[in-house]
Design a protein around this motif. Structure first.
Motif, PDB file in Angstrom:
ATOM      1  N   UNK A 178       0.831  -1.210   0.000  1.00 35.70           N
ATOM      2  CA  UNK A 178       0.000   0.000   0.000  1.00 35.70           C
ATOM      3  C   UNK A 178       0.863   1.258   0.000  1.00 35.70           C
ATOM      4  N   UNK A 179       1.984   1.186   0.695  1.00 36.90           N
ATOM      5  CA  UNK A 179       2.908   2.319   0.684  1.00 36.90           C
ATOM      6  C   UNK A 179       4.302   1.829   1.067  1.00 36.90           C
ATOM      7  N   UNK A 180       5.266   2.704   0.958  1.00 32.68           N
ATOM      8  CA  UNK A 180       6.651   2.306   1.210  1.00 32.68           C
ATOM      9  C   UNK A 180       6.892   1.947   2.671  1.00 32.68           C
ATOM     10  N   UNK A 181       6.116   2.531   3.573  1.00 33.64           N
ATOM     11  CA  UNK A 181       6.274   2.211   4.987  1.00 33.64           C
ATOM     12  C   UNK A 181       5.913   0.748   5.253  1.00 33.64           C
ATOM     13  N   UNK A 182       4.833   0.292   4.641  1.00 32.85           N
ATOM     14  CA  UNK A 182       4.424  -1.111   4.780  1.00 32.85           C
ATOM     15  C   UNK A 182       5.469  -2.017   4.157  1.00 32.85           C
ATOM     16  N   UNK A 183       5.973  -1.640   2.998  1.00 30.54           N
ATOM     17  CA  UNK A 183       6.999  -2.435   2.321  1.00 30.54           C
ATOM     18  C   UNK A 183       8.248  -2.547   3.191  1.00 30.54           C
ATOM     19  N   UNK A 184       8.612  -1.455   3.844  1.00 30.43           N
ATOM     20  CA  UNK A 184       9.790  -1.460   4.715  1.00 30.43           C
ATOM     21  C   UNK A 184       9.572  -2.380   5.911  1.00 30.43           C
ATOM     22  N   UNK A 185       8.358  -2.376   6.468  1.00 35.60           N
ATOM     23  CA  UNK A 185       8.057  -3.245   7.608  1.00 35.60           C
ATOM     24  C   UNK A 185       8.134  -4.717   7.210  1.00 35.60           C
ATOM     25  N   UNK A 186       7.616  -5.036   6.028  1.00 37.49           N
ATOM     26  CA  UNK A 186       7.665  -6.417   5.536  1.00 37.49           C
ATOM     27  C   UNK A 186       9.115  -6.836   5.309  1.00 37.49           C
ATOM     28  N   UNK A 187       9.916  -5.961   4.696  1.00 39.97           N
ATOM     29  CA  UNK A 187      11.331  -6.257   4.450  1.00 39.97           C
ATOM     30  C   UNK A 187      12.068  -6.475   5.766  1.00 39.97           C
TER      31      UNK A 187
END
Length: 161
Positions: free
Chosen positions: A28-37
């Motif tokens: 949904x956004x880069x913050x979510x992507x960073x959390x998943x990573x």
């Protein structure tokens, strides 16, 4: 709806719209992507297991070109100097580290966005709060051999290909 040798096909556009909406559209956004990573990194990262969880900073460390391994997930203490991070990462990745000798090349930790070789005396905390080019917990960082007079990597993108 029509059939062709026992198969049913829907020509209704509602069905194709429904299928499209169910397809993954990415984070949904880069913050979510960073959390998943970060969660993925935490599962596989190596580091000093005695470090408190609250002081751990995780990185996907891209290793020097020509190394058989391309990258390795690692964690470090946020209070450590960049010099200590380099030494620790070198030992985890079994890299030759002659930084204590006056050789032509030193193993340096470099920022993936700017390509800048981080000064040995700075701490990880300093770079996590940098205004222009901050490092991110769960982000990428490059470990590379650089000549003493070289202060940055020209083509950081080449590490990710």
């Amino acid at each position: 709806m029509f059939t062709l040798t026992g198969l049913i096909f829907f020509s209704d556009s509602k069905k194709s719209d429904e299928v499209k909406s169910k397809k993954r559209k990415g984070a949904k956004n880069s913050e979510t992507a960073a959390k998943v990573a970060l969660m993925k990194l935490k599962m596989h990262a190596c580091g000093d297991k005695s470090l408190p969880q609250t002081e751990r900073i995780y990185f996907q460390v891209f290793l020097p070109k020509g190394n058989k391994e391309k990258s390795k997930p690692m964690f470090f203490c946020s209070k450590w100097s960049i010099g200590k991070v380099v030494d620790f990462a070198a030992s985890l990745a079994s890299l030759k580290n002659d930084n204590n000798k006056s050789t032509s090349q030193k193993l340096r930790l470099c920022h993936t966005a700017s390509g800048e070789a981080l000064p040995f005396e700075h701490t990880l905390e300093t770079w996590l709060s940098d205004k222009d080019y901050p490092l991110y917990n769960g982000g990428n960082i490059i470990l590379e051999y650089l000549d003493n007079d070289v202060l940055f990597i020209e083509d950081t993108e080449s590490y990710f290909r």
